[in-house]
Structures are given as C-alpha cells and as structure tokens.
Motif scaffolding. Structure first.
Motif, PDB file in Angstrom:
ATOM      1  N   TRP A  51      21.502  34.755  56.539  1.00  0.00           N
ATOM      2  CA  TRP A  51      20.398  34.019  57.404  1.00  0.00           C
ATOM      3  C   TRP A  51      20.776  34.254  58.845  1.00  0.00           C
ATOM      4  CZ3 TRP A  51      16.355  33.396  54.897  1.00  0.00           C
ATOM      5  CH2 TRP A  51      16.591  33.087  53.464  1.00  0.00           C
ATOM      6  N   ARG A  52      21.819  34.298  59.351  1.00  0.00           N
ATOM      7  CA  ARG A  52      22.147  34.650  60.679  1.00  0.00           C
ATOM      8  C   ARG A  52      21.991  35.929  60.931  1.00  0.00           C
ATOM      9  NH1 ARG A  52      27.180  31.344  59.453  1.00  0.00           N
ATOM     10  NH2 ARG A  52      28.026  33.281  59.280  1.00  0.00           N
ATOM     11  N   HIS A  53      22.206  36.870  60.072  1.00  0.00           N
ATOM     12  CA  HIS A  53      21.836  38.412  60.178  1.00  0.00           C
ATOM     13  C   HIS A  53      20.437  38.514  60.403  1.00  0.00           C
ATOM     14  CE1 HIS A  53      22.746  42.530  59.795  1.00  0.00           C
ATOM     15  NE2 HIS A  53      21.500  42.689  59.288  1.00  0.00           N
ATOM     16  N   LEU A  54      19.672  38.095  59.446  1.00  0.00           N
ATOM     17  CA  LEU A  54      18.219  38.006  59.391  1.00  0.00           C
ATOM     18  C   LEU A  54      17.679  37.433  60.688  1.00  0.00           C
ATOM     19  CD1 LEU A  54      15.514  38.670  58.123  1.00  0.00           C
ATOM     20  CD2 LEU A  54      15.697  36.335  57.439  1.00  0.00           C
ATOM     21  N   PHE A  55      17.802  36.042  61.187  1.00  0.00           N
ATOM     22  CA  PHE A  55      17.208  35.579  62.487  1.00  0.00           C
ATOM     23  C   PHE A  55      17.813  36.329  63.465  1.00  0.00           C
ATOM     24  CE2 PHE A  55      17.576  31.542  59.731  1.00  0.00           C
ATOM     25  CZ  PHE A  55      16.067  31.828  59.237  1.00  0.00           C
ATOM     26  N   ALA A  56      18.938  36.913  63.680  1.00  0.00           N
ATOM     27  CA  ALA A  56      19.258  37.658  65.137  1.00  0.00           C
ATOM     28  C   ALA A  56      18.212  38.674  64.966  1.00  0.00           C
ATOM     29  CB  ALA A  56      20.659  38.309  64.760  1.00  0.00           C
ATOM     30  N   LYS A  57      17.884  39.527  63.980  1.00  0.00           N
ATOM     31  CA  LYS A  57      16.964  40.581  63.782  1.00  0.00           C
ATOM     32  C   LYS A  57      15.496  40.232  64.387  1.00  0.00           C
ATOM     33  CE  LYS A  57      19.429  43.787  62.373  1.00  0.00           C
ATOM     34  NZ  LYS A  57      19.787  45.300  63.090  1.00  0.00           N
ATOM     35  N   THR A  58      14.991  38.873  63.607  1.00  0.00           N
ATOM     36  CA  THR A  58      13.605  38.629  63.818  1.00  0.00           C
ATOM     37  C   THR A  58      13.514  37.872  65.185  1.00  0.00           C
ATOM     38  OG1 THR A  58      14.149  36.142  62.874  1.00  0.00           O
ATOM     39  CG2 THR A  58      13.353  37.901  61.323  1.00  0.00           C
ATOM     40  N   TYR A  59      14.420  37.136  65.859  1.00  0.00           N
ATOM     41  CA  TYR A  59      14.340  36.900  67.277  1.00  0.00           C
ATOM     42  C   TYR A  59      14.464  38.107  68.015  1.00  0.00           C
ATOM     43  CZ  TYR A  59      14.507  31.804  66.435  1.00  0.00           C
ATOM     44  OH  TYR A  59      14.254  30.394  66.196  1.00  0.00           O
ATOM     45  N   GLY A  60      15.067  39.173  67.448  1.00  0.00           N
ATOM     46  CA  GLY A  60      14.889  40.227  68.521  1.00  0.00           C
ATOM     47  C   GLY A  60      13.662  41.075  68.662  1.00  0.00           C
ATOM     48  N   ALA A  61      12.898  40.697  67.568  1.00  0.00           N
ATOM     49  CA  ALA A  61      11.394  41.307  67.289  1.00  0.00           C
ATOM     50  C   ALA A  61      10.568  40.612  68.197  1.00  0.00           C
ATOM     51  CB  ALA A  61      11.274  41.381  65.795  1.00  0.00           C
ATOM     52  N   GLU A  62      11.046  39.438  68.782  1.00  0.00           N
ATOM     53  CA  GLU A  62       9.956  38.873  69.641  1.00  0.00           C
ATOM     54  C   GLU A  62      10.484  38.746  71.141  1.00  0.00           C
ATOM     55  OE1 GLU A  62       8.798  34.849  67.687  1.00  0.00           O
ATOM     56  OE2 GLU A  62       9.883  35.421  65.929  1.00  0.00           O
ATOM     57  N   LEU A  63       9.374  38.217  71.909  1.00  0.00           N
ATOM     58  CA  LEU A  63       9.674  38.092  73.454  1.00  0.00           C
ATOM     59  C   LEU A  63      10.368  36.563  73.384  1.00  0.00           C
ATOM     60  CD1 LEU A  63       9.453  39.723  75.962  1.00  0.00           C
ATOM     61  CD2 LEU A  63       7.392  38.552  76.390  1.00  0.00           C
ATOM     62  N   ARG A  64      11.472  36.339  73.506  1.00  0.00           N
ATOM     63  CA  ARG A  64      11.941  34.842  73.309  1.00  0.00           C
ATOM     64  C   ARG A  64      12.600  34.633  74.493  1.00  0.00           C
ATOM     65  NH1 ARG A  64       9.713  32.067  69.355  1.00  0.00           N
ATOM     66  NH2 ARG A  64      11.515  30.763  69.578  1.00  0.00           N
ATOM     67  N   ALA A  65      12.485  33.300  74.692  1.00  0.00           N
ATOM     68  CA  ALA A  65      13.458  32.586  75.614  1.00  0.00           C
ATOM     69  C   ALA A  65      14.438  31.582  74.805  1.00  0.00           C
ATOM     70  CB  ALA A  65      12.506  31.529  76.586  1.00  0.00           C
ATOM     71  N   GLU A  66      15.383  32.316  74.484  1.00  0.00           N
ATOM     72  CA  GLU A  66      16.484  31.559  73.404  1.00  0.00           C
ATOM     73  C   GLU A  66      17.634  31.890  73.876  1.00  0.00           C
ATOM     74  OE1 GLU A  66      15.142  29.342  71.810  1.00  0.00           O
ATOM     75  OE2 GLU A  66      13.135  30.091  70.997  1.00  0.00           O
ATOM     76  N   ARG A  67      18.747  31.069  73.768  1.00  0.00           N
ATOM     77  CA  ARG A  67      19.983  31.247  74.097  1.00  0.00           C
ATOM     78  C   ARG A  67      20.494  32.393  72.660  1.00  0.00           C
ATOM     79  NH1 ARG A  67      19.617  25.836  75.638  1.00  0.00           N
ATOM     80  NH2 ARG A  67      20.349  25.684  77.640  1.00  0.00           N
ATOM     81  N   GLY A  68      21.653  32.774  73.022  1.00  0.00           N
ATOM     82  CA  GLY A  68      22.004  33.810  71.978  1.00  0.00           C
ATOM     83  C   GLY A  68      22.521  33.222  70.687  1.00  0.00           C
ATOM     84  N   ASN A  69      22.946  32.077  70.674  1.00  0.00           N
ATOM     85  CA  ASN A  69      23.463  31.457  69.332  1.00  0.00           C
ATOM     86  C   ASN A  69      22.185  30.583  68.604  1.00  0.00           C
ATOM     87  OD1 ASN A  69      22.681  29.145  71.218  1.00  0.00           O
ATOM     88  ND2 ASN A  69      24.249  27.933  70.554  1.00  0.00           N
ATOM     89  N   ARG A  70      21.260  31.196  68.777  1.00  0.00           N
ATOM     90  CA  ARG A  70      19.973  30.652  68.311  1.00  0.00           C
ATOM     91  C   ARG A  70      19.919  30.792  66.749  1.00  0.00           C
ATOM     92  NH1 ARG A  70      16.670  26.380  69.692  1.00  0.00           N
ATOM     93  NH2 ARG A  70      14.566  26.442  69.014  1.00  0.00           N
ATOM     94  N   PRO A  71      20.242  31.754  66.193  1.00  0.00           N
ATOM     95  CA  PRO A  71      20.375  31.970  64.885  1.00  0.00           C
ATOM     96  C   PRO A  71      21.642  31.151  64.296  1.00  0.00           C
ATOM     97  CG  PRO A  71      20.314  34.217  65.778  1.00  0.00           C
ATOM     98  CD  PRO A  71      20.469  33.268  66.919  1.00  0.00           C
ATOM     99  N   GLU A  72      22.614  30.927  64.661  1.00  0.00           N
ATOM    100  CA  GLU A  72      23.868  30.235  64.255  1.00  0.00           C
ATOM    101  C   GLU A  72      23.154  28.430  64.227  1.00  0.00           C
ATOM    102  OE1 GLU A  72      27.107  28.517  62.701  1.00  0.00           O
ATOM    103  OE2 GLU A  72      26.910  30.828  63.074  1.00  0.00           O
ATOM    104  N   SER A  73      22.437  28.043  65.220  1.00  0.00           N
ATOM    105  CA  SER A  73      22.307  26.881  65.481  1.00  0.00           C
ATOM    106  C   SER A  73      21.260  26.466  64.361  1.00  0.00           C
ATOM    107  CB  SER A  73      21.637  26.443  66.913  1.00  0.00           C
ATOM    108  OG  SER A  73      20.510  26.896  67.108  1.00  0.00           O
ATOM    109  N   ILE A  74      20.236  27.606  64.079  1.00  0.00           N
ATOM    110  CA  ILE A  74      19.336  27.286  62.957  1.00  0.00           C
ATOM    111  C   ILE A  74      19.750  26.979  61.687  1.00  0.00           C
ATOM    112  CG2 ILE A  74      17.255  28.178  61.713  1.00  0.00           C
ATOM    113  CD1 ILE A  74      16.348  29.370  64.394  1.00  0.00           C
ATOM    114  N   VAL A  75      20.591  27.877  61.319  1.00  0.00           N
ATOM    115  CA  VAL A  75      21.378  27.833  59.913  1.00  0.00           C
ATOM    116  C   VAL A  75      22.277  26.461  59.715  1.00  0.00           C
ATOM    117  CG1 VAL A  75      22.944  28.830  58.228  1.00  0.00           C
ATOM    118  CG2 VAL A  75      21.257  30.110  59.931  1.00  0.00           C
TER     119      VAL A  75
END
Length: 304
Positions: free
Chosen positions: A177-201
């Motif tokens: 899931w961390r791997h996937l969310f890093a990819k999906t957040y990268g496919a958007e114009l996001r105002a997010e900190r780099g640890n977003r995938p980790e925090s979601i999981v």
C-alpha cells in the motif's frame, strides 16, 4: 466479486453505532444537503483526513453521488461542467449543534462514479481514494448501498492490480500500500508532505492488512511486473494525464467553487506547511495568477 471482499467493504462503509465527532459532523452536513437536494442524491460518502483523525473542526471531505447532473445542479452551467469534468466541488458551511462545520463536497453521478472504477481508466483519483477506508453516511435505498459497496470493492481490486503491475511487494501488506500510494500521489498535483503514504497506511493497518488477501483471491491471475517497461509507460501516461486533469479541475474550481482560491491556499498550507497570502488581484484573476503562483509553490516544495 468474492464474498470476503464485499463483506469487508460493507463493514467498513457502515455508519458506526457510536460515531465520533467527525462522523456526527458528516451526518449533519449530509442531512443539510439532503434537505435541499434529497430527491437527486443516491449516496453520500465521508472520506479523507478528518475521517481518519475524527476531527470535526477541520474541512470534512464528502462525495455526493447523484441521480443525474441536472437533478442536483439544475439545467445551467453547473450541470454542464459536472458532466464534462466531474466532480463539481462545493464549499458547504453549516452551524452544527456543537459549532460551525465546513466540508468540501464533491458532486458527481453514481453512474459516473461506477464508470471510473476501471483498471484502464486514465484518471486514477477515484479508485486511489476509495480503496482507502470511507463511510457511507447516506444511501437512498438498498440498491444504492449495494452499488456503492460494489464500486468501492472494485476500487480495492484495481488498486491491488496496479500495485502488482508496478512491482510492489505483497509482504508485509503495508509495503504494497505504501508503494501504491507513493505512485498514485505522484500522479496528481498534490500539496502533501512526503510521508503521506506512510501516514495513510498507519491510520488503518487492520483494513489494509485484511483487504489485500481478499482482493488477491478475487483476481483471476495475479498481475506481475514482468512486462515492467510496458506497465511503466502506461503509468507514465496516467501520471501526465492525472496532473493535467488536476490543473483543469483547479481552473474549474476557481470559477465554480465559492471561495475557491482561498480554499486552495488553505489546503496547500495545511498539507505542505507552506503558508502564503493571496493578493486581491490573485483572488480576482485566479487563472492569470495561477502559472506564476504554481511555479513558486513548486520551487518551495509545496506541490509535487
């Protein structure tokens, strides 16, 4: 659809018997939306950061799924834009029993919502959002509830399919899931900190652990990353298209979202930690101001 996956999704979507403040706030806002648009609403889903934290004082995220664009928006431009580039976004404000409530309300038809839950969809936004935990705050009837549950279950399947195509490990489940969310957040114009995938999981480990084997059992054959370059090229196209779609939606929101420019500035500050003040000219001319403002925010690392 395997019974295990649908059962997990239905249980997660169910409104809790003892709702926290954010859940109560989401129900309150949903009731207010239904008071004005009830006949047009199939379902209301609560998701996002306030759903994860239980904070009712923040900006709640709701998806309103409708019978048709015209039924909810009327016959004018709002219905046209909602059909052409869904969702429309509304800033909903309400004086709740415990204080003021605010929500970002995304509106699209239930049919369009279902139609975007496909592995070949160019836009990754919906399935990437709704493979995460969410709550069905309102469903018109049993049929609407089952349609939402089935769509969310498909979102999970698509997410796992793409994670495997992109070479994600399956053990431990959190790594996929961390791997996937890093990819999906990268496919958007996001105002997010780099640890977003980790925090979601990290906020819902039991959910992410349980749905992975249920989704894998559903897949007829486990997708592999053996055609790595081909899958990487396909994902690169989605990444480029996703950022373009984000820009188009931001442009639309600047005109159709009451207080849109200030909302976007607040979102960037909350999610990236980079605060900035819009000038009166930027508020009056958001499209003209956008290119230079976006360039500055990218240099500061506020958007990716």
């Amino acid at each position: 659809m395997t019974e295990a996956l649908l059962s997990l999704v239905a249980a997660e979507l169910a409104f809790p018997g003892e709702p926290n403040p954010a859940m109560r706030a989401a129900r309150c806002i949903a009731d207010d939306i239904l008071a004005g648009h009830g006949e047009a609403v199939e379902a209301v889903i609560f998701y996002g950061s306030c759903r994860r934290s239980g904070d009712a004082t923040g900006l709640l995220d709701l998806y309103v799924l409708t019978t048709s664009d015209r039924a909810f928006n009327g016959p004018g431009a709002a219905a046209f834009f909602n059909a052409a580039l869904p969702p429309n976004v509304l800033h909903w404000r309400l004086d709740g029993p415990d204080g003021p409530l605010r929500a970002k309300v995304a509106v699209m038809t239930l049919h369009a919502f279902e139609g975007r839950m496909r592995p070949d969809a160019t836009d990754t936004t919906l399935w990437a959002r709704f493979c995460q935990p969410a709550t069905l705050v309102h469903a018109r009837d049993t049929e609407a509830r089952r349609r939402v549950e089935a769509a969310v279950a498909r979102a999970v399947e698509i997410a796992v399919t793409w994670a495997l195509r992109l070479g994600a490990p399956t053990e431990p489940p959190a790594a996929l899931w961390r791997h996937l969310f890093a990819k999906t957040y990268g496919a958007e114009l996001r105002a997010e900190r780099g640890n977003r995938p980790e925090s979601i999981v990290a906020t819902a480990p039991a959910w992410f652990d349980a749905i992975l084997p249920a989704a894998l059992a559903r897949l007829p054959a486990r997708p592999a990353a053996d055609g790595g370059r081909a899958w990487a090229r396909r994902w690169a196209r989605r990444r480029a298209a996703g950022k373009a779609l984000n820009v188009a939606r931001l442009v639309k929101a600047a005109f159709t979202f009451n207080g849109g420019p200030d909302y976007l500035a607040d979102k960037v500050a909350r999610h990236s930690g980079v605060a900035f003040e819009l000038t009166p000219w930027q508020r009056r001319h958001p499209i003209l101001a956008a290119p230079l403002l976006l360039w500055r925010l990218r240099r500061q690392g506020a958007v990716r």
